[in-house]
Write a protein that holds these residues in place. Structure first.
Motif, PDB file in Angstrom:
ATOM      1  N   ILE A 113       0.843  -1.205   0.000  1.00 29.80           N
ATOM      2  CA  ILE A 113       0.000   0.000   0.000  1.00 29.80           C
ATOM      3  C   ILE A 113       0.876   1.253   0.000  1.00 29.80           C
ATOM      4  CG2 ILE A 113      -1.603   1.384   1.372  1.00 29.80           C
ATOM      5  CD1 ILE A 113      -3.064  -0.794   0.057  1.00 29.80           C
ATOM      6  N   THR A 114       1.875   1.248   0.875  1.00 31.48           N
ATOM      7  CA  THR A 114       2.771   2.405   0.954  1.00 31.48           C
ATOM      8  C   THR A 114       3.501   2.622  -0.364  1.00 31.48           C
ATOM      9  OG1 THR A 114       3.075   2.171   3.338  1.00 31.48           O
ATOM     10  CG2 THR A 114       4.770   3.373   2.141  1.00 31.48           C
ATOM     11  N   ASP A 115       3.948   1.528  -0.978  1.00 34.04           N
ATOM     12  CA  ASP A 115       4.643   1.646  -2.263  1.00 34.04           C
ATOM     13  C   ASP A 115       3.725   2.200  -3.344  1.00 34.04           C
ATOM     14  OD1 ASP A 115       6.955   0.663  -1.166  1.00 34.04           O
ATOM     15  OD2 ASP A 115       6.517  -1.418  -1.700  1.00 34.04           O
ATOM     16  N   LEU A 116       2.444   1.776  -3.330  1.00 37.10           N
ATOM     17  CA  LEU A 116       1.485   2.287  -4.303  1.00 37.10           C
ATOM     18  C   LEU A 116       1.297   3.794  -4.158  1.00 37.10           C
ATOM     19  CD1 LEU A 116      -1.312  -0.458  -4.417  1.00 37.10           C
ATOM     20  CD2 LEU A 116       0.060   0.343  -6.341  1.00 37.10           C
ATOM     21  N   VAL A 117       1.201   4.254  -2.916  1.00 44.13           N
ATOM     22  CA  VAL A 117       1.039   5.690  -2.675  1.00 44.13           C
ATOM     23  C   VAL A 117       2.264   6.445  -3.177  1.00 44.13           C
ATOM     24  CG1 VAL A 117       0.800   7.484  -0.912  1.00 44.13           C
ATOM     25  CG2 VAL A 117      -0.530   5.380  -0.725  1.00 44.13           C
ATOM     26  N   LYS A 118       3.448   5.925  -2.885  1.00 41.86           N
ATOM     27  CA  LYS A 118       4.677   6.595  -3.335  1.00 41.86           C
ATOM     28  C   LYS A 118       4.735   6.674  -4.865  1.00 41.86           C
ATOM     29  CE  LYS A 118       7.496   5.462   0.709  1.00 41.86           C
ATOM     30  NZ  LYS A 118       8.648   4.680   1.234  1.00 41.86           N
ATOM     31  N   GLU A 119       4.298   5.592  -5.531  1.00 50.27           N
ATOM     32  CA  GLU A 119       4.278   5.603  -6.990  1.00 50.27           C
ATOM     33  C   GLU A 119       3.327   6.672  -7.513  1.00 50.27           C
ATOM     34  OE1 GLU A 119       4.521   2.145  -9.790  1.00 50.27           O
ATOM     35  OE2 GLU A 119       4.202   1.036  -7.918  1.00 50.27           O
ATOM     36  N   LEU A 120       2.158   6.785  -6.864  1.00 53.43           N
ATOM     37  CA  LEU A 120       1.191   7.798  -7.280  1.00 53.43           C
ATOM     38  C   LEU A 120       1.772   9.199  -7.144  1.00 53.43           C
ATOM     39  CD1 LEU A 120      -2.181   6.486  -5.806  1.00 53.43           C
ATOM     40  CD2 LEU A 120      -1.650   6.854  -8.207  1.00 53.43           C
ATOM     41  N   VAL A 121       2.472   9.441  -6.046  1.00 57.63           N
ATOM     42  CA  VAL A 121       3.079  10.759  -5.824  1.00 57.63           C
ATOM     43  C   VAL A 121       4.082  11.074  -6.934  1.00 57.63           C
ATOM     44  CG1 VAL A 121       4.553  12.098  -4.288  1.00 57.63           C
ATOM     45  CG2 VAL A 121       2.715  10.688  -3.323  1.00 57.63           C
ATOM     46  N   GLN A 122       4.904  10.087  -7.284  1.00 55.74           N
ATOM     47  CA  GLN A 122       5.896  10.309  -8.341  1.00 55.74           C
ATOM     48  C   GLN A 122       5.239  10.543  -9.697  1.00 55.74           C
ATOM     49  OE1 GLN A 122       8.366   6.826  -8.123  1.00 55.74           O
ATOM     50  NE2 GLN A 122       9.492   7.546  -6.309  1.00 55.74           N
ATOM     51  N   LEU A 123       4.235   9.738 -10.010  1.00 51.23           N
ATOM     52  CA  LEU A 123       3.549   9.884 -11.299  1.00 51.23           C
ATOM     53  C   LEU A 123       2.838  11.223 -11.403  1.00 51.23           C
ATOM     54  CD1 LEU A 123       2.096   6.283 -11.698  1.00 51.23           C
ATOM     55  CD2 LEU A 123       3.779   7.364 -13.195  1.00 51.23           C
ATOM     56  N   GLN A 124       2.228  11.658 -10.294  1.00 53.52           N
ATOM     57  CA  GLN A 124       1.525  12.942 -10.317  1.00 53.52           C
ATOM     58  C   GLN A 124       2.499  14.097 -10.506  1.00 53.52           C
ATOM     59  OE1 GLN A 124      -2.028  14.228  -9.520  1.00 53.52           O
ATOM     60  NE2 GLN A 124      -2.159  12.430 -10.844  1.00 53.52           N
ATOM     61  N   GLY A 125       3.750  13.888 -10.129  1.00 56.15           N
ATOM     62  CA  GLY A 125       4.745  14.937 -10.326  1.00 56.15           C
ATOM     63  C   GLY A 125       4.981  15.234 -11.788  1.00 56.15           C
ATOM     64  N   HIS A 126       4.683  14.262 -12.645  1.00 58.29           N
ATOM     65  CA  HIS A 126       4.859  14.449 -14.089  1.00 58.29           C
ATOM     66  C   HIS A 126       3.527  14.613 -14.812  1.00 58.29           C
ATOM     67  CE1 HIS A 126       9.048  13.277 -13.605  1.00 58.29           C
ATOM     68  NE2 HIS A 126       8.642  12.197 -12.948  1.00 58.29           N
ATOM     69  N   ALA A 127       2.428  14.489 -14.094  1.00 60.18           N
ATOM     70  CA  ALA A 127       1.118  14.400 -14.737  1.00 60.18           C
ATOM     71  C   ALA A 127       0.745  15.643 -15.515  1.00 60.18           C
ATOM     72  CB  ALA A 127       0.037  14.092 -13.696  1.00 60.18           C
ATOM     73  N   MET A 128       1.198  16.792 -15.084  1.00 59.15           N
ATOM     74  CA  MET A 128       0.835  18.029 -15.785  1.00 59.15           C
ATOM     75  C   MET A 128       1.488  18.082 -17.162  1.00 59.15           C
ATOM     76  SD  MET A 128      -1.284  19.553 -13.841  1.00 59.15           S
ATOM     77  CE  MET A 128      -1.349  21.162 -14.641  1.00 59.15           C
TER      78      MET A 128
END
Length: 537
Positions: free
Chosen positions: A115-130
């Motif tokens: 779960i923690t790893d999934l959240v970290k991945e989301l944070v990283q992906l959102q950093g490039h999402a724009m």
């Protein structure tokens, strides 16, 4: 994404819902406080560190609903992220925004590796999402995985989640009792349908949710009636009632008496139970001997409590408190957020005044005095106290000007420096003695060692007790610690020790360190004697 059918024991069926990640936000106190304006569903991921132990929590809130979560005092969030997402439910062959809760307020995540790893991945992906649409799609897919894990876990642990959801709704009542609260909203917070929620809540707490809301509101109203000068109308609004007439009806239904009769009854009673030495000290200063109190040698004033019923040695024993049948209970709140079940029962035994931990001791004294009809006595006592403090301050001001005083607490194998509270509020506040550099940053106390005392190197040291349990064994241990202290080279090098300006006050346990009016008055007298002996050397 469509979820599988996970509805159980009153949980909402989300099998045909669609979900879309909107954004991931790094949270702080300001953004948390603004959460009510959020129009989307949200998950709050909190990674905390407490005493070196790492923990992770996941909390859920529906649109326009606050998170039922507060950080623990001893735990500091190292990272905190809010995952906002949209939810759509089928209606008339179409999908429309779904605003009702879909998860309980707290979602346990400890059993789910990853779960923690999934959240970290989301944070990283959102950093490039724009910048990249592909990352947006990846982030949304990862979010679907996360949500599926959480919902699957909710289904697997439905019994525990029901309990947790109900408990979180109770905490919500305790925190937001003054707001408009409905059964439906509480059920939504718990992630349950209203009928099942009401039955489960009553089974757990013996009252329906709305009966519990009224109980909490009346509990707070009792405090305000006794401690404030507000009108019934103002108090009614403060605790969540629309007008004073409806409030009065609810108050009488809950207590069996009108608000006016209640105030007069408490002011006339002499059956007062004190659950803390702090509150006992205030009562004794007002020349009121408690009807019942916690009594032990930690706070050695047994000669002033000869006729007081002993209801416990260190903490109040519920059975003894019940047998005493007090008409008023006075206590000080704990530093942790939630009261234990035992403490919640105090209000059912008798009206209970709870003094805020961080409130000034003078306000504590005046609050107690107002509740028991001794307001004039409290004002007179405080006037005499201020006069005494000013007399002692002027008496020695020129002779000890600029000389620093350090308050050192000695325990069994441990040592502390007392700061601005307790002994410090008298020495540094009322007597305006010079504070060693660095001590002004210590709110209450700070554990230390002999070597660390060198950085303060005060002209004077007050030696008092630290964590004394009132036993003869502790008396022996502290005396032994003091003897060993004076043999240490680091101690002997301190300026106050070289000048024989060390003043022992540890023989009276915590008589002088308790944050209460009686202790502060006795401490003024003790300091007068100690300073007189120093000047006359």
């Amino acid at each position: 994404m469509r979820t599988t059918n996970l509805t159980n024991k009153g949980h909402e069926d989300t099998s045909s819902y669609l979900f879309k990640l909107i954004k991931v936000i790094q949270m702080d106190d300001a953004s948390l406080s603004a959460a009510l304006s959020r129009e989307h569903h949200a998950l709050l991921y909190v990674h905390q560190s407490r005493n070196g132990e790492e923990t992770a929590q996941m909390h859920y809130a529906a649109p326009y609903t606050p998170f039922v979560w507060k950080p623990e005092a001893a735990a500091q969030p190292s990272s905190c992220y809010e995952l906002q997402f949209a939810c759509y439910s089928p209606k008339n062959n179409n999908y429309e925004p779904h605003l009702s809760p879909i998860l309980p307020a707290h979602v346990p995540i400890s059993p789910f590796a990853g779960i923690t790893d999934l959240v970290k991945e989301l944070v990283q992906l959102q950093g490039h999402a724009m910048a990249m649409q592909l990352e947006q799609m990846k982030a949304n897919i990862k979010f679907q995985e996360l949500l599926l894990e959480l919902m699957a876990g909710s289904a697997e642990e439905k019994d525990g989640l029901t309990e947790q959801g109900i408990e979180y709704s109770r905490k919500y009542i305790e925190q937001f009792y003054a707001s408009e609260i409905t059964r439906e909203h509480l059920a939504a917070l718990a992630g349950l349908n209203p009928d099942y929620y009401s039955r489960a809540f009553k089974k757990k707490y013996g009252k329906t949710p709305i009966e519990y809301v009224n109980q909490v509101r009346i509990k707070h109203a009792k405090q305000s009636l006794l401690l404030s000068n507000e009108s019934f109308r103002t108090i009614a609004h403060q605790v969540g009632y629309s007008d004073e007439f409806y409030f009065s009806r609810k108050f009488k239904l809950e207590t069996g008496m009108s608000p006016t009769f209640y105030i007069n009854k408490i002011k006339m009673t002499d059956k007062i139970a004190s659950l803390k030495h702090l509150t006992t000290g205030h009562l004794v200063a007002l020349n009121v001997q408690p009807y019942a109190a916690v009594k032990n040698n930690i706070y050695p004033i047994e000669d002033r409590l000869e006729d007081t019923i002993n209801i416990g040695q260190s903490t109040p024993e519920l059975e003894k408190l019940l047998e005493a049948r007090p008409e008023l209970i006075i206590m000080r709140e704990h530093t942790h957020e939630d009261l234990s079940l035992k403490e919640q029962l105090y209000n059912q035994i008798a009206p209970t005044i709870t003094l805020p931990y961080h409130q000034d001791w003078r306000i504590h004294l005046q609050s107690i005095a107002k509740a028991i009809g001794k307001a004039s006595a409290a004002n007179a006592w405080l006037e005499q106290y201020e006069e005494k403090a000013e007399r002692i301050r002027r008496k020695y001001a020129q002779k000890i000007e600029g000389q620093t005083f350090l308050i050192v607490g000695i325990g069994a194998g441990e040592m502390c420096i007392y700061g601005k509270r307790n002994v410090g509020t008298v020495l540094y506040g009322d007597l305006q003695l010079a504070v060693p550099a660095g001590v002004e940053q210590i709110a209450h106390y700070q554990e230390t060692n002999v070597q660390a005392l060198k950085q303060y190197d005060p002209e004077h040291i007050i030696l008092t007790s630290y964590r004394h349990d009132g036993s003869e064994r502790m008396n022996y241990a502290i005396n032994r610690e003091v003897q060993q202290l004076f043999r240490q080279a680091d101690w002997q090098e301190l300026k106050a020790v070289r000048n024989s300006s060390v003043y022992p006050m540890y023989q009276r346990q915590h008589l002088y360190t308790c944050y209460t009016s009686l202790s502060h008055d006795l401490l003024l007298d003790q300091m007068d004697q100690l300073l007189e002996s120093y000047i006359s050397k």
